[in-house]
Enzyme design. Structure first.
Site, PDB file in Angstrom:
ATOM      1  N   VAL A  82       0.777  -1.214   0.291  1.00 15.20           N
ATOM      2  CA  VAL A  82       0.032  -0.040  -0.013  1.00 15.20           C
ATOM      3  C   VAL A  82       0.976   1.188  -0.129  1.00 15.20           C
ATOM      4  O   VAL A  82       1.939   1.410   0.770  1.00 15.20           O
ATOM      5  CB  VAL A  82      -1.009  -0.106   1.178  1.00 15.20           C
ATOM      6  CG1 VAL A  82      -0.416   0.020   2.588  1.00 15.20           C
ATOM      7  CG2 VAL A  82      -2.174   1.077   1.067  1.00 15.20           C
TER       8      VAL A  82
ATOM      9  N   GLY B 161     -45.014 -33.542  -9.147  1.00 16.06           N
ATOM     10  CA  GLY B 161     -45.902 -32.902  -8.423  1.00 16.06           C
ATOM     11  C   GLY B 161     -45.693 -32.813  -7.050  1.00 16.06           C
ATOM     12  O   GLY B 161     -44.819 -33.747  -6.407  1.00 16.06           O
TER      13      GLY B 161
ATOM     14  N   LYS C 239     -50.127 -37.881  -6.640  1.00 15.14           N
ATOM     15  CA  LYS C 239     -49.492 -38.785  -7.755  1.00 15.14           C
ATOM     16  C   LYS C 239     -49.628 -40.244  -7.532  1.00 15.14           C
ATOM     17  O   LYS C 239     -49.891 -41.144  -8.373  1.00 15.14           O
ATOM     18  CB  LYS C 239     -47.835 -38.605  -7.562  1.00 15.14           C
ATOM     19  CG  LYS C 239     -47.532 -37.188  -7.929  1.00 15.14           C
ATOM     20  CD  LYS C 239     -45.808 -36.790  -7.946  1.00 15.14           C
ATOM     21  CE  LYS C 239     -45.450 -37.406  -6.617  1.00 15.14           C
ATOM     22  NZ  LYS C 239     -45.828 -36.383  -5.453  1.00 15.14           N
ATOM     23  N   SER C 240     -49.464 -40.658  -6.172  1.00 17.39           N
ATOM     24  CA  SER C 240     -49.645 -42.233  -5.927  1.00 17.39           C
ATOM     25  C   SER C 240     -50.833 -42.643  -6.452  1.00 17.39           C
ATOM     26  O   SER C 240     -51.108 -43.726  -6.767  1.00 17.39           O
ATOM     27  CB  SER C 240     -49.293 -42.515  -4.495  1.00 17.39           C
ATOM     28  OG  SER C 240     -48.068 -42.039  -4.351  1.00 17.39           O
TER      29      SER C 240
ATOM     30  N   SER D 186     -39.814 -35.366  -7.972  1.00 23.58           N
ATOM     31  CA  SER D 186     -38.958 -34.918  -8.957  1.00 23.58           C
ATOM     32  C   SER D 186     -39.145 -33.235  -9.249  1.00 23.58           C
ATOM     33  O   SER D 186     -39.752 -32.865 -10.229  1.00 23.58           O
ATOM     34  CB  SER D 186     -38.971 -35.670 -10.185  1.00 23.58           C
ATOM     35  OG  SER D 186     -40.513 -35.901 -10.646  1.00 23.58           O
TER      36      SER D 186
HETATM   37  N1  LIG Z   1       8.143  11.482  -3.509  1.00 27.37           N
HETATM   38  C1  LIG Z   1       7.305  10.648  -4.055  1.00 27.37           C
HETATM   39  N2  LIG Z   1       6.242  10.214  -3.802  1.00 27.37           N
HETATM   40  C2  LIG Z   1       5.398   9.318  -4.510  1.00 27.37           C
HETATM   41  C3  LIG Z   1       6.309   8.691  -5.738  1.00 27.37           C
HETATM   42  N3  LIG Z   1       5.205   7.832  -6.325  1.00 27.37           N
HETATM   43  C4  LIG Z   1       4.002   8.119  -5.503  1.00 27.37           C
HETATM   44  N4  LIG Z   1       4.304   9.051  -4.404  1.00 27.37           N
HETATM   45  C5  LIG Z   1       3.226   9.385  -3.402  1.00 27.37           C
HETATM   46  O1  LIG Z   1       2.825   8.067  -2.596  1.00 27.37           O
HETATM   47  C6  LIG Z   1       1.667   8.263  -2.342  1.00 27.37           C
HETATM   48  C7  LIG Z   1       0.960   6.867  -2.574  1.00 27.37           C
HETATM   49  O2  LIG Z   1       0.845   6.837  -3.951  1.00 27.37           O
HETATM   50  P1  LIG Z   1      -0.193   6.114  -4.685  1.00 27.37           P
HETATM   51  O3  LIG Z   1      -0.029   5.990  -6.136  1.00 27.37           O
HETATM   52  O4  LIG Z   1      -1.620   6.311  -4.455  1.00 27.37           O
HETATM   53  O5  LIG Z   1       0.075   4.427  -3.941  1.00 27.37           O
HETATM   54  P2  LIG Z   1      -0.503   3.084  -4.404  1.00 27.37           P
HETATM   55  O6  LIG Z   1       0.591   2.129  -4.516  1.00 27.37           O
HETATM   56  O7  LIG Z   1      -1.374   3.235  -5.615  1.00 27.37           O
HETATM   57  O8  LIG Z   1      -1.427   2.798  -3.246  1.00 27.37           O
HETATM   58  P3  LIG Z   1      -2.749   1.656  -3.016  1.00 27.37           P
HETATM   59  O9  LIG Z   1      -3.325   1.477  -4.239  1.00 27.37           O
HETATM   60  O10 LIG Z   1      -3.825   2.510  -2.061  1.00 27.37           O
HETATM   61  O11 LIG Z   1      -2.096   0.603  -2.517  1.00 27.37           O
HETATM   62  C8  LIG Z   1       1.001   9.450  -2.961  1.00 27.37           C
HETATM   63  O12 LIG Z   1       0.800  10.539  -2.098  1.00 27.37           O
HETATM   64  C9  LIG Z   1       2.060   9.910  -4.005  1.00 27.37           C
HETATM   65  O13 LIG Z   1       2.224  11.045  -4.452  1.00 27.37           O
HETATM   66  C10 LIG Z   1       7.516   8.954  -5.927  1.00 27.37           C
HETATM   67  O14 LIG Z   1       7.899   8.397  -7.146  1.00 27.37           O
HETATM   68  N5  LIG Z   1       7.963   9.950  -5.365  1.00 27.37           N
END
Ligand SMILES: Nc1nc2c(ncn2[C@@H]2O[C@H](COP(=O)(O)OP(=O)(O)OP(=O)(O)O)[C@@H](O)[C@H]2O)c(=O)[nH]1
Ligand SMILES: [Mg+2]
Lengths: 270, 633
Positions: B21, B459, B465-466, B533
């Site tokens: 994430v 049915g 039926k019977s 059935s």
């Molecule tokens: N400094 C910097 N920030 C980045 C870069 N790439 C993404 N971000 C920041 O990281 C944060 C998360 O980015 P997203 O693209 O939403 O991340 P994601 O992987 O899609 O997240 P989920 O889909 O929720 O798992 C955002 O605030 C972006 O601006 C980068 O190359 N440099």
């Protein structure tokens, strides 16, 4: 197999799954290019037959020649047609632009509520709809088999997993499933397919003498033609390969607010 | 810009973007589109304007995060797909969520992909989902992986940071036998090394992301493997029986003898059916077709057609690697439904050999009773009836399945260590042939003055039926005809004594009754079956069995409103069902599917039993002319 064969075979597979799994199945037919391609694919899947009814939600604002065209195909292709209409709001004159409804509210009442009435009346549990992922960002998140709850609402933040062409086909009584066999097609693919199959399409898609054509068909008060000189399907294909604007750019209801279209769709719109 | 008419005639590759994430997946996709001029006209300006209006910083991720809830929280909830092209080909870019909570959505996205880009944040390094996603890619069979080390701008574009992440993650992938194509240092935010080489990282001599994309290969369709043609449905259109389905692997041609598993029956392909398509005598993997057969045999959804030389493995029990996405854990002994191609069968977990935390690859040593959400396990499944399947390594399409728990697809799995040698069943027709005795059907018919036939009464319980079956048998007998009642309860005394009342057992009960009825009819009898059935599919199968045995079949609906049946309640079963003592009782807790096209309907609430019997006799003797031996069958 070329790319159109791959798209076609996948759609046929999905249509056959839907037909096998749903006793009360229907297909929405808006007369536009997508749902007409869908109808054609159904004839492919069922060897020239369409073994379920088509539902047309009539807003009464559709461009007149669309209805003529619809009735002609119904006859030619031997189709069962069910027409849904939200008579009440029409009678009470609530619709846009004369009534007090905004464009979005009008869409909700005429299409979404109109659809809800037909589904309830005929107890349809599976509804085939010709939406595509490339149309807008919320449709990009759709599933092939997408559940809708008792109020037709779409729970976008908790959708069923979908993998290996195993779909959600078990559902609670009172809910229904939207089936989207065209989800993986693009607008360009649709036209390429129309060309390959030599399918009929409604002439509104072709440019008139004024140099205008419709790219997406909706209700007359909210749909505007685009500037174009494409008078044949190959010319439309060539035009789309050049263009960089989005397909629904001629649909005014999407623009009332940032998430206008998402809200409509969550509430049960196609 | 591409203008040639063949521009999109070429191939399409599907790429899934995965990783922990917030590691920048959606930002990367937005930036890739921006840097290659792929955004629709006005889209960038629109996204900037929206951010300004809401007083939040502009995020490239908003291109993909199409839901308001996603933009509000700067998180991807569900997977989305978007189209993109390079001069080489078209791409479908599948953005997947990184949050653990939405793993099922990540799996949904990844299961549709041919290749993957896995992002790791240079600042945070390898995290829980970086590893879990890597492991899942492997389970989902995605072998082409490129790793992007993102946010290099936060680490001063320092090569040593990149190298140490590369070393760590390479070692992880090695444990699960995944060989990444390459590692690329990028900054999604600034567009470094995405569409062009970045001057911020001159030390990076490898490919840009765009170049790496074009290096991926489109996996070929499995046309060269053994034929697997799972039947999706059987249609009767224009007087032809068409078996519809998609060829999952291999190919077939007109004249091939197909063996249908698990039944083992066989027949020859008569025609390959397509509509508005050039006709062809062959069809291969990926094609959704129809076939008609030379000899009519009973085939239904779930049977898998194969060639004689390469049958699938037929087994009730098999080992598998399963990932679990369900709200409640996967448990030993609990009943689930397995869906494998078009086969759907009740199953349970027999034993769990190993549970793996996919984010650490650590396994729990003690034997476990359940598999928690987001975990992966090696286990043994046992299905109620044999399945036709393959080892995932051999044919992926028939070696993978999903597990349904209470209406929800809750798990996915691939088969492992499938033993073909010991478990391949022999075709029924190999060693068994139907013995044709000397006394012919017409000889029997002329002695009896009538042909054999099956009169199928269906049915609700208490519909009559019977009663009708018994009087009808008497009436026919008195007319000198060979008549016999096959009663559902009577069959359960002996032949079907081992069956209960689960949907599968009820269906098996009916199948056996139909087979016995067919034999009686073949012996010249007019058989009157008296079984509730309730399901259309079971009655359709009975009809098929008769068609196959060339036996005349009449479906008669004994129609009586539920209230009346319940009032009559001759066996006091409704009372018990209402009290909850009988489960799955037709009409109360299990549906009765009214026949769509019965040969005759009798309304026993409106007429006396003798009127009903008169009606049925009238129909059989006048309309159906069952005693007319000149009638050709
Ligand atoms: N400094 C910097 N920030 C980045 C870069 N790439 C993404 N971000 C920041 O990281 C944060 C998360 O980015 P997203 O693209 O939403 O991340 P994601 O992987 O899609 O997240 P989920 O889909 O929720 O798992 C955002 O605030 C972006 O601006 C980068 O190359 N440099
Ligand atoms: Mg994201």
């Amino acid at each position: 197999m070329n790319h159109l064969d791959i798209l076609e075979n996948q759609s046929i597979f999905i249509l056959r799954e839907a037909f096998n799994k749903f006793e009360n199945l229907a297909m929405l037919w808006s007369i536009g290019k997508d749902s007409t391609v869908l109808l054609w694919l159904a004839r492919k899947a069922f060897f020239g037959h369409v073994p379920f009814p088509l539902v047309h939600v009539d807003t009464t604002y559709k461009i007149a020649s669309m209805i003529e065209y619809r009735d002609q195909l119904v006859k030619e292709w031997n189709l069962q047609l069910v027409v849904g209409k939200n008579e009440r709001v029409l009678r009470e004159g609530q619709t846009f632009p004369q009534g007090k409804a905004t464009r979005v509210e009008c869409c909700g009442m005429l299409k979404k509520d109109g659809l809800k009435e037909v589904l309830e009346k005929h107890k349809f549990t599976g509804v085939i709809v010709g939406v595509r992922r490339d149309e807008d960002p919320t449709r990009a998140k759709e599933r092939y088999f997408s559940p809708r709850d008792k109020n037709m609402e779409w729970n976008v933040t908790d959708q069923p997993p979908e993998l290996w062409d195993q779909f959600k086909t078990d559902f609670e009584p009172g809910t229904h499933i939207r089936i989207h066999p065209l989800l993986h097609w693009t607008e360009l693919n649709v036209w390429e397919y129309i060309e390959r199959e030599k399918m009929p399409v409604i002439p509104l898609y072709f440019a008139n003498e004024k140099g205008e054509r419709y790219r997406s068909l909706g209700c007359a008060p909210c749909t505007f033609p685009i500037k174009s000189h494409a008078r044949t399907v190959p010319e439309i294909i060539a035009e789309l390969r050049q263009t960089n604007t989005s397909e629904r750019s001629g649909r005014a209801q999407d623009k009332e607010s940032e998430d206008a279209f998402e809200k409509l769709r969550r509430d049960g719109y196609m | 810009m591409e203008t040639s008419l063949t521009a999109s005639q070429d191939e399409q590759l599907k790429i899934v973007i995965v990783g922990h994430v917030d590691h920048g997946k959606s930002t990367f996709v937005g930036r890739l589109f921006y840097d290659t001029g792929s955004l629709p006209e006005g889209k960038y300006e629109q996204l900037v304007a929206i951010a300004q209006r809401r007083g939040v910083p502009f995020e490239f991720a908003n291109l993909m995060d199409g839901l308001q809830a996603e933009r509000d929280q700067n998180i991807t909830i569900d997977t989305a797909q978007i189209w993109f092209r390079t001069p080489k080909r078209q791409y479908v870019i599948i953005d997947a969520p990184g949050h653990k909570e939405f793993l099922k959505n990540m799996i949904t996205g990844a299961a549709h992909a041919d290749a993957s880009l896995l992002l790791i944040d240079a600042n945070e390094g390898v995290q829980e989902q970086s590893r879990r996603h890597g492991y899942l890619l492997h389970l989902l069979g995605i072998q082409q992986v490129v790793v992007l080390v993102n946010k290099m701008d936060l680490k001063n574009h320092d090569e040593s940071v990149f190298r140490s992440i590369e070393t760590e993650y390479r070692a992880f992938l090695k444990q699960i036998h995944v060989e990444p194509k390459t590692f690329i240092p990028i900054s999604a935010k600034n567009g470094d090394n995405i569409a062009s080489h970045s001057s911020n990282m001159p030390w990076h001599k490898g490919a840009t992301v765009l170049q790496a994309l074009d290096e991926f290969k489109v996996p070929p369709l499995p046309t060269h493997l053994s034929l697997r043609f799972p039947i999706q449905d059987v249609y009767r259109f224009d007087h032809r029986r068409i078996l519809a389905g998609r060829i999952e692997s291999g190919s077939l041609k007109v004249g091939d003898r197909l063996y249908f598993w698990p039944s083992g029956k066989s027949s020859v392909v008569n025609t390959i059916e397509r509509w508005n398509a050039p006709s062809s005598l062959v069809a291969g993997a990926g094609e959704s077709i129809g076939v008609t057969l030379a000899e009519q045999i009973f085939v239904e959804r779930g049977q898998v057609a194969c060639l004689e030389s390469s049958p699938p493995c037929m087994t009730r029990e098999f080992s598998a690697n399963v990932f679990w996405m369900g709200r409640t854990p996967l448990q030993i002994g609990k009943k689930y439904k397995i869906k494998l191609t078009t086969q759907e069968i009740e199953c349970e977990v027999k034993s769990i050999e190993k549970v793996i935390d996919a984010s650490t690859l650590s396994e729990t040593k003690e034997k476990r009773e359940h598999v928690a959400r987001n975990d992966v396990a090696e286990l043994t499944l046992r299905a109620r009836l044999p399945l036709a399947l393959d080892d995932h390594m051999r044919i992926a399409e028939t070696g993978r399945f999903v597990i349904v728990d209470d209406r929800e697809v809750s798990g996915g799995g691939i088969t492992t260590h499938i033993l073909y040698e010991t478990r391949v069943a022999q075709p029924v027709s190999e060693n068994i042939t139907w013995l044709q005795t000397e006394v012919s059907v017409s000889e029997r018919a002329s002695r009896n003055s009538h042909y054999g036939a099956v009169i199928w009464l269906t049915g609700l319980s208490g519909s009559g039926k019977s009663t009708i079956a018994t009087s009808l048998e008497r009436e026919l007998f008195n007319r000198g005809m060979q008549a016999y009642v096959l009663d559902g309860d009577n069959l359960r005394y002996g032949l079907n004594a081992n069956l209960g009342f689960s949907p599968e057992d009820r269906s098996e009960n009916i199948r056996r009754a139909a087979e016995v009825a067919k034999l009686f009819a073949d012996a010249g009898f007019i058989v009157i079956t008296s079984l509730i059935s309730p399901f259309r599919s079971d009655r359709a199968r009975a009809r098929e069995i008769m068609t196959e045995g060339q036996v005349r079949f009449y479906e008669i609906h004994i129609d009586c409103p539920l209230e009346t049946c319940e009032k009559r309640d001759p066996k006091k079963l409704y009372a018990k069902a209402r009290a909850g003592e009988i489960k799955g009782f037709t009409g109360i807790s299990s549906p009765y599917e009214v026949p769509e096209k019965p040969d005759l309907v009798l309304h026993t609430a409106q007429e006396t039993a003798s009127e009903s019997v008169a009606g049925i006799l009238d129909y059989l003797l006048q309309t159906a002319r069952i005693s007319d031996t000149d009638y050709e069958i």
